[in-house]
Design a protein around this motif. Structure first.
Motif, PDB file in Angstrom:
ATOM      1  N   CYS A   1      28.432  24.196  39.810  1.00 38.15           N
ATOM      2  CA  CYS A   1      27.281  25.090  39.953  1.00 38.15           C
ATOM      3  C   CYS A   1      27.696  26.557  39.853  1.00 38.15           C
ATOM      4  O   CYS A   1      26.952  27.403  39.343  1.00 38.15           O
ATOM      5  CB  CYS A   1      26.569  24.835  41.279  1.00 38.15           C
ATOM      6  N   ASN A   2      28.882  26.862  40.361  1.00 37.48           N
ATOM      7  CA  ASN A   2      29.364  28.238  40.244  1.00 37.48           C
ATOM      8  C   ASN A   2      29.494  28.638  38.768  1.00 37.48           C
ATOM      9  O   ASN A   2      29.099  29.743  38.373  1.00 37.48           O
ATOM     10  CB  ASN A   2      30.712  28.371  40.954  1.00 37.48           C
ATOM     11  N   ASP A   3      30.035  27.713  37.942  1.00 29.64           N
ATOM     12  CA  ASP A   3      30.148  27.985  36.502  1.00 29.64           C
ATOM     13  C   ASP A   3      28.771  28.145  35.868  1.00 29.64           C
ATOM     14  O   ASP A   3      28.572  28.988  34.982  1.00 29.64           O
ATOM     15  CB  ASP A   3      30.908  26.857  35.814  1.00 29.64           C
ATOM     16  N   ALA A   4      27.809  27.326  36.307  1.00 24.98           N
ATOM     17  CA  ALA A   4      26.463  27.408  35.748  1.00 24.98           C
ATOM     18  C   ALA A   4      25.800  28.733  36.086  1.00 24.98           C
ATOM     19  O   ALA A   4      25.011  29.284  35.294  1.00 24.98           O
ATOM     20  CB  ALA A   4      25.612  26.257  36.271  1.00 24.98           C
ATOM     21  N   LEU A   5      26.137  29.269  37.255  1.00 27.81           N
ATOM     22  CA  LEU A   5      25.534  30.536  37.668  1.00 27.81           C
ATOM     23  C   LEU A   5      26.178  31.731  36.972  1.00 27.81           C
ATOM     24  O   LEU A   5      25.581  32.809  36.905  1.00 27.81           O
ATOM     25  CB  LEU A   5      25.674  30.690  39.197  1.00 27.81           C
TER      26      LEU A   5
ATOM     27  N   ALA B   1      30.740  10.999  52.282  1.00 31.26           N
ATOM     28  CA  ALA B   1      31.375  12.008  51.430  1.00 31.26           C
ATOM     29  C   ALA B   1      31.985  13.095  52.309  1.00 31.26           C
ATOM     30  O   ALA B   1      31.415  13.465  53.345  1.00 31.26           O
ATOM     31  CB  ALA B   1      30.357  12.602  50.470  1.00 31.26           C
ATOM     32  N   GLU B   2      33.121  13.607  51.871  1.00 27.41           N
ATOM     33  CA  GLU B   2      33.823  14.651  52.632  1.00 27.41           C
ATOM     34  C   GLU B   2      33.576  15.999  51.989  1.00 27.41           C
ATOM     35  O   GLU B   2      33.564  16.129  50.752  1.00 27.41           O
ATOM     36  CB  GLU B   2      35.327  14.351  52.681  1.00 27.41           C
ATOM     37  N   GLY B   3      33.393  17.020  52.802  1.00 31.16           N
ATOM     38  CA  GLY B   3      33.174  18.369  52.312  1.00 31.16           C
ATOM     39  C   GLY B   3      31.841  18.907  52.792  1.00 31.16           C
ATOM     40  O   GLY B   3      31.180  18.342  53.683  1.00 31.16           O
ATOM     41  N   ASP B   4      31.411  19.973  52.155  1.00 26.14           N
ATOM     42  CA  ASP B   4      30.145  20.603  52.502  1.00 26.14           C
ATOM     43  C   ASP B   4      29.115  20.334  51.397  1.00 26.14           C
ATOM     44  O   ASP B   4      29.459  20.043  50.247  1.00 26.14           O
ATOM     45  CB  ASP B   4      30.334  22.110  52.674  1.00 26.14           C
ATOM     46  N   LYS B   5      27.866  20.520  51.762  1.00 28.64           N
ATOM     47  CA  LYS B   5      26.769  20.277  50.818  1.00 28.64           C
ATOM     48  C   LYS B   5      26.572  21.497  49.926  1.00 28.64           C
ATOM     49  O   LYS B   5      26.351  22.608  50.416  1.00 28.64           O
ATOM     50  CB  LYS B   5      25.488  19.981  51.588  1.00 28.64           C
ATOM     51  N   CYS B   6      26.635  21.279  48.625  1.00 28.75           N
ATOM     52  CA  CYS B   6      26.364  22.360  47.670  1.00 28.75           C
ATOM     53  C   CYS B   6      24.894  22.739  47.788  1.00 28.75           C
ATOM     54  O   CYS B   6      24.010  21.878  47.693  1.00 28.75           O
ATOM     55  CB  CYS B   6      26.700  21.918  46.252  1.00 28.75           C
ATOM     56  N   GLN B   7      24.618  24.031  47.989  1.00 35.35           N
ATOM     57  CA  GLN B   7      23.252  24.476  48.203  1.00 35.35           C
ATOM     58  C   GLN B   7      22.447  24.552  46.907  1.00 35.35           C
ATOM     59  O   GLN B   7      21.277  24.904  46.935  1.00 35.35           O
ATOM     60  CB  GLN B   7      23.257  25.842  48.896  1.00 35.35           C
ATOM     61  N   ARG B   8      23.079  24.171  45.812  1.00 36.40           N
ATOM     62  CA  ARG B   8      22.342  24.166  44.531  1.00 36.40           C
ATOM     63  C   ARG B   8      22.119  22.738  44.022  1.00 36.40           C
ATOM     64  O   ARG B   8      21.016  22.372  43.651  1.00 36.40           O
ATOM     65  CB  ARG B   8      23.106  24.986  43.492  1.00 36.40           C
ATOM     66  N   CYS B   9      23.153  21.913  44.000  1.00 34.33           N
ATOM     67  CA  CYS B   9      22.991  20.534  43.484  1.00 34.33           C
ATOM     68  C   CYS B   9      22.956  19.499  44.588  1.00 34.33           C
ATOM     69  O   CYS B   9      22.702  18.324  44.313  1.00 34.33           O
ATOM     70  CB  CYS B   9      24.104  20.205  42.499  1.00 34.33           C
ATOM     71  N   TRP B  10      23.283  19.899  45.869  1.00 34.18           N
ATOM     72  CA  TRP B  10      23.223  19.053  47.048  1.00 34.18           C
ATOM     73  C   TRP B  10      24.299  17.981  47.121  1.00 34.18           C
ATOM     74  O   TRP B  10      24.275  17.117  47.991  1.00 34.18           O
ATOM     75  CB  TRP B  10      21.842  18.379  47.187  1.00 34.18           C
ATOM     76  N   LYS B  11      25.251  18.032  46.198  1.00 35.19           N
ATOM     77  CA  LYS B  11      26.380  17.120  46.339  1.00 35.19           C
ATOM     78  C   LYS B  11      27.272  17.617  47.486  1.00 35.19           C
ATOM     79  O   LYS B  11      27.381  18.822  47.732  1.00 35.19           O
ATOM     80  CB  LYS B  11      27.187  17.050  45.045  1.00 35.19           C
ATOM     81  N   ILE B  12      27.923  16.678  48.155  1.00 38.29           N
ATOM     82  CA  ILE B  12      28.850  17.007  49.238  1.00 38.29           C
ATOM     83  C   ILE B  12      30.261  16.901  48.675  1.00 38.29           C
ATOM     84  O   ILE B  12      30.739  15.812  48.339  1.00 38.29           O
ATOM     85  CB  ILE B  12      28.650  16.064  50.432  1.00 38.29           C
ATOM     86  N   LEU B  13      30.907  18.057  48.518  1.00 38.41           N
ATOM     87  CA  LEU B  13      32.192  18.121  47.835  1.00 38.41           C
ATOM     88  C   LEU B  13      33.174  19.007  48.600  1.00 38.41           C
ATOM     89  O   LEU B  13      32.760  19.978  49.276  1.00 38.41           O
ATOM     90  CB  LEU B  13      32.004  18.670  46.417  1.00 38.41           C
ATOM     91  N   PRO B  14      34.477  18.720  48.500  1.00 42.94           N
ATOM     92  CA  PRO B  14      35.478  19.512  49.242  1.00 42.94           C
ATOM     93  C   PRO B  14      35.558  20.969  48.798  1.00 42.94           C
ATOM     94  O   PRO B  14      35.959  21.841  49.597  1.00 42.94           O
ATOM     95  CB  PRO B  14      36.792  18.781  48.925  1.00 42.94           C
ATOM     96  N   ASP B  15      35.168  21.294  47.527  1.00 39.65           N
ATOM     97  CA  ASP B  15      35.356  22.668  47.040  1.00 39.65           C
ATOM     98  C   ASP B  15      34.158  23.576  47.288  1.00 39.65           C
ATOM     99  O   ASP B  15      34.151  24.737  46.871  1.00 39.65           O
ATOM    100  CB  ASP B  15      35.674  22.653  45.545  1.00 39.65           C
TER     101      ASP B  15
END
Length: 974
Positions: free
Chosen positions: A969-973, A942-956
């Motif tokens: 996760c940003n919307d959830a917060l 996967a390309e991108g960084d690891k989301c520190q909340r859901c741990w998915k690795i995504l470009p955004d």
């Protein structure tokens, strides 16, 4: 998802919707189950269910266990199956009643009291009969109380405060009343027939009280010299002086011989001994009549070294040929055996073993008796109740067939010695064969002719116009075929064949603890006289009134005969019968005082279900059928469910001597009753089932997996409210709609299987759904949505489905795992009056069923299986640690499948951070599964960084107002 201990992730941990529940991973069933039992008793669950109005009654009638010992594993199996039947039908909308009961009369209890007497040096016959009966009653009361608590500990629901006991006064009254119906309708008679007799217990036994074990018997070959041949039947004078040879394994019956049977269909010959040792019992020149098929075996046993066949001997020549008894003219015989012994044709004679001729003692064999009655042979009364010969029998008076411990006495030896002395024996030996034994004393039995009381099952009952038949036998056979459903169907064939061929029912036992045969016989009258039995409704009424008030002890009190005859008859002219009823008549009559007489019985006195072990085709199913067909005119049940026997893990019968018994109390102490109940649900109880330490470990593992499923649901529903519910399935994502469709399938199967008493089918279907469809698929996929989404439509849909799942899984499994499902239920619905056992299975809308969607999801799961297998290879090789590090490319050849996948979030389904579906040919390095052609997976990170909340690795990740998170996760917060 897995826990993350990085400092960045810790900032967001409290923002996740992680499961919250106090439901423990470890069940602790042995300690906690008694608390639930106490709770159910406190809130009165069974009684509260009876208060539900408008329900159709459903009654399982309890086959009474015997009140004389702790429960064994067969009891646990039996009562658990019954409990599952009752609970499941209650939850399907019936008023499911269960009145537990106990068999309290009869020999097993009497035998225990006699053992106590022997240990104290007391003689039972010197104790007043009602004192003895009171000790039997106390013994039964003691074990009823113990067994009641042991049954309750299994989680069995029922009217435990008011069970039925065959020794209750009302029960004893009704048993006597049911007996009187046979007395009054003319089917009761006194006859003299050979019956299975226990010399040790000094009583006749029913077939259900008999078990077969290997036993070593004497074998003898005996000469019966031909003394006369009837010329009109083809007899030949030159056969005079030859010997008919018989073979028997019961030498003690020879003094009671009255005939020799042959089969006209067999081939017989006249044989002569041509060579034998000088001291041989079979002498050179002697001629023997033998079956051609067995002649060589006979001569081998007789140590004959040479013989020749002289000619054929036909059935016509044998018919009515007359022999002498081998003891005719014996010194000291006093003429006892100086009578003719005819040869008689009999279909029961075979040439499988023996000589082709069968020694016939009508007082000591079933076939012998039938042949004797047909030809008017004289019955003998040579054997006394203790298995000894009558004292007046010449040569053998007082000899015992067996002693009071069931060991062989001196009768066989003395008879064999007499045969040797008279020159009648040509061979002897030993044979080990299957032989009837008492299932209580374990001692061998004998066939013995005694006066007994019988019910004629082929005599016309009533006015002869009953649609079910005019005899007990025809009513029973018609009931089997027309009125009763059999689970499994083989039970029908078993009982039908037994009743089709059975003889008249022997009712009497020569014991003290039971309901007496409440009748009087005229002194000096013969059993065939019309006034032999007293048939008077007024006498009957006086007896029944006394039994209702005082119990059956009233029959044994001083002055009972005068009291019951009243002033209507001269007591000096009548004899009171003191035999007691076969205990199977007691239990066979229970439908009358339980189903008919109790307020929690049935309107028509018929049970919906009788459920017992396969041995009860010969026992309770059988006796209940005969009894009810004589009094009700039909079977007392609509369904008969049968279970097999319980064996150890290797398939061996359990025995204390082998040390392979499984004690329910010990299993409960180690695992809890729910594990034992789960073992019952997992096994095919219609066949013999196995249990042991390793099997129980496997059951416990299944339980843990199921418990984890329930724990996940509880944690994910911790704060669920009705405001969150998605009412319309059409508003749900396809994955949720698929779960609802599967539930509609499962609801139909669960109800069908419960209605057909198939608990293995129920549990297998629910367990596979919970562990495969839910835990390994749906839950695994939806964890991300449940934990990480805010108040999104798909999270609300998922939680709605979890709530629907909760109510169905807990209720569907409640009849099986009664304690665990109560624990699960109370975790969500605490309260003094709350219980899963007070609710029904929820109605599941049929329109949830979506066959097309299920087909589509099946295709998706096949593709997902290839993806997850490919990622597992990368995880094994330590290329990745989590599937969220992957964004594979999936090559799918089938265009329809690609179109289907295009409308689905495949990265969510495969728990990856990204996933691409393409129709391009898969490269050679693509991962494939041979069983799923047309799908190849190429691994990509996967390309991108690891989301520190859901741990998915995504470009955004990192491009939103909250640092280190993805857009979702940003919307959830917020």
């Amino acid at each position: 998802m897995c826990a993350d201990t990085t400092s960045e992730a810790l900032d967001y941990k409290d923002t996740l919707n992680l499961p919250k529940t106090d439901f423990p991973m470890r069940a602790g069933l042995p300690k906690r189950e008694p608390d639930w039992l106490a709770r159910w008793e406190r809130i009165g669950v069974y009684d509260r269910l009876r208060e539900k109005a408008g329900r159709k009654p459903f009654t399982l009638h309890d086959g009474p266990p015997y009140a004389n010992g702790h429960l064994h594993i067969g009891h646990a199996l039996n009562k658990t199956i019954k409990d599952m039947i009752v609970r499941s039908h209650q939850m399907m909308g019936f008023d499911a009643r269960y009145v537990p009961g106990w068999d309290c009369h009869g020999l097993p209890i009497e035998w225990k009291i006699e053992e106590q007497y022997r240990q104290k040096g007391k003689d039972k016959d010197e104790v007043p009969v009602n004192d003895f009966r009171q000790e039997c009653r106390k013994f039964a009361e003691h074990w009823v109380d113990i067994q009641r608590e042991e049954f309750k500990r299994l989680g069995v629901t029922g009217n435990w405060d008011d069970p039925y006991l065959t020794m209750d006064f009302h029960a004893e009254r009704v048993i006597a009343e049911e007996f009187m119906k046979f007395l009054m309708n003319g089917t009761l008679y006194q006859g003299s027939k050979p019956v299975m007799w226990s010399p040790v217990e000094k009583t006749a036994l029913a077939e259900a009280e008999v078990e077969y074990h290997d036993h070593q018997s004497h074998t003898i070959w005996v000469k019966f010299p031909v003394v006369r041949a009837i010329e009109s039947t083809g007899g030949r004078s030159d056969l005079l002086g030859v010997n008919v040879v018989i073979w028997t394994t019961t030498p003690w019956t020879i003094p009671s011989n009255r005939a020799v049977a042959f089969n006209p269909e067999l081939s017989y010959g006249l044989y002569e001994v041509t060579e034998a040792p000088e001291d041989n019992w079979a002498k050179v020149g002697e001629q023997f009549l033998l079956s051609d098929k067995l002649a060589e075996d006979v001569f081998r046993a007789a140590r004959v070294e040479g013989f020749k066949r002289l000619r054929d001997v036909t059935g016509a020549q044998l018919d009515l040929m007359i022999c002498a008894h081998p003891f005719r003219g014996i010194e000291g015989g006093e003429g006892e055996w100086d009578y003719d012994v005819p040869l008689l044709p009999g279909d029961h004679v075979t040439d499988e073993a023996g000589t082709g001729f069968v020694h016939t003692a009508p007082s000591h064999g079933a076939d012998d008796f039938v042949l004797g009655v047909k030809h008017g042979l004289q019955m003998t009364h040579n054997v006394m109740e203790d298995g000894s010969f009558r004292e007046s029998l010449p040569l053998f008076g007082g000899a015992k067939i067996m002693n009071h411990k069931g060991k062989e006495g001196d009768a066989n030896k003395r008879v064999i010695d007499a045969l040797v002395a008279s020159g009648a024996l040509i061979a002897r030996g030993r044979v080990k064969h299957s032989y009837p034994h008492s299932w209580r004393s374990k001692a061998p039995l004998i066939f013995r002719n005694t006066p007994q009381w019988f019910v004629a099952i082929d005599k016309t009952v009533g006015d002869g116009h009953d649609e079910m038949g005019t005899t007990i036998r025809t009513r029973a056979l018609n009931s089997i075929d027309k009125l009763v459903k059999w689970w499994p169907q083989s039970g029908r064939n078993r009982l039908y064949s037994m009743i089709e061929s059975r003889p008249d029912w022997v009712l009497s036992r020569q014991r003290a603890w039971g309901v007496p045969l409440t009748c009087f016989v005229k002194k000096g009258a013969l059993p065939t006289d019309p006034d032999f039995l007293l048939r008077d409704e007024k006498v009957n009424a006086r007896i029944l009134e006394a039994f209702e008030a005082e119990g059956a002890d009233a029959w044994y009190k001083a002055g009972a005969k005068e009291r019951f005859l009243g002033g209507d008859y001269n007591p000096d002219e009548w004899e009171q019968v003191f035999d007691i009823l076969d205990v199977w008549f007691d239990s066979g009559s229970t439908h009358a005082f339980v189903l008919r007489d109790r307020p929690d019985g049935t309107e028509d006195g018929i049970a919906d279900v009788y459920m017992e072990g396969t041995d009860q085709h010969r026992g309770w199913f059988h006796s209940s059928m005969l009894q009810a067909c004589g009094t009700l005119g039909r079977a007392p049940y609509r369904n008969v469910v049968t279970h097999g026997f319980t064996l150890d893990e290797k398939g061996n019968k359990m025995s204390k001597s082998l040390g392979n018994t499984i004690v329910p109390a010990e299993v409960i102490k180690q695992y809890g009753a729910d594990i034992l109940r789960l073992w019952v649900a997992q096994t095919d109880y219609t066949a013999d089932q196995r249990i042991g330490p390793e099997i129980l470990k496997g059951v416990a593992d299944s339980y843990r997996r199921l418990r984890n499923t329930m724990r996940f649901m509880l944690g994910s529903l911790s704060d669920f409210t009705e405001a969150e519910r998605v009412e319309n399935p059409a508003d749900m994502p396809p994955l949720e709609r698929w779960v609802l469709s599967r539930l509609a399938d499962l609801d139909a199967q669960v109800r069908k299987d419960y209605a057909e008493f198939d608990f293995q089918g129920v549990f297998t279907a629910v367990f596979n759904f919970a562990t495969v469809d839910l835990s390994s698929f749906y839950f695994d996929i939806r964890k991300d949505v449940l934990y990480c989404d805010g108040d999104s439509p798909r999270r609300r849909a998922a939680r709605t489905v979890l709530d629907i799942l909760f109510h169905r899984l807990t209720t569907w499994l409640a009849p099986i795992l009664v304690f665990t499902m109560e624990e699960v239920w109370l975790e969500r619905y605490p309260g003094d009056d709350s219980s899963v056992h007070l609710v029904d299975f929820p109605e599941t809308p049929a329109d949830w069923r979506d066959e097309a969607l299920e087909g589509e999801v099946a295709k998706v799961r096949r593709v997902r299986r290839v993806v997850t297998a490919a990622l597992e290879v990368q995880r094994r090789d330590k290329v990745i640690g989590s599937s969220l590090e992957a964004a594979p490319v999936v090559h799918v050849e089938d265009a329809e499948t690609r179109k289907l996948l295009a409308g689905i979030d495949m990265d969510d389904l495969c728990i990856t951070s990204g996933l691409t579906v393409t129709g391009d040919p898969a490269p050679s390095e693509a991962f494939r599964l041979p069983e799923i052609p047309g799908v190849g997976v190429v691994f990509e990170l996967a390309e991108g960084d690891k989301c520190q909340r859901c741990w998915k690795i995504l470009p955004d990740v990192g491009r939103h107002s909250h640092p280190g998170v993805c857009g979702r996760c940003n919307d959830a917060l917020g």
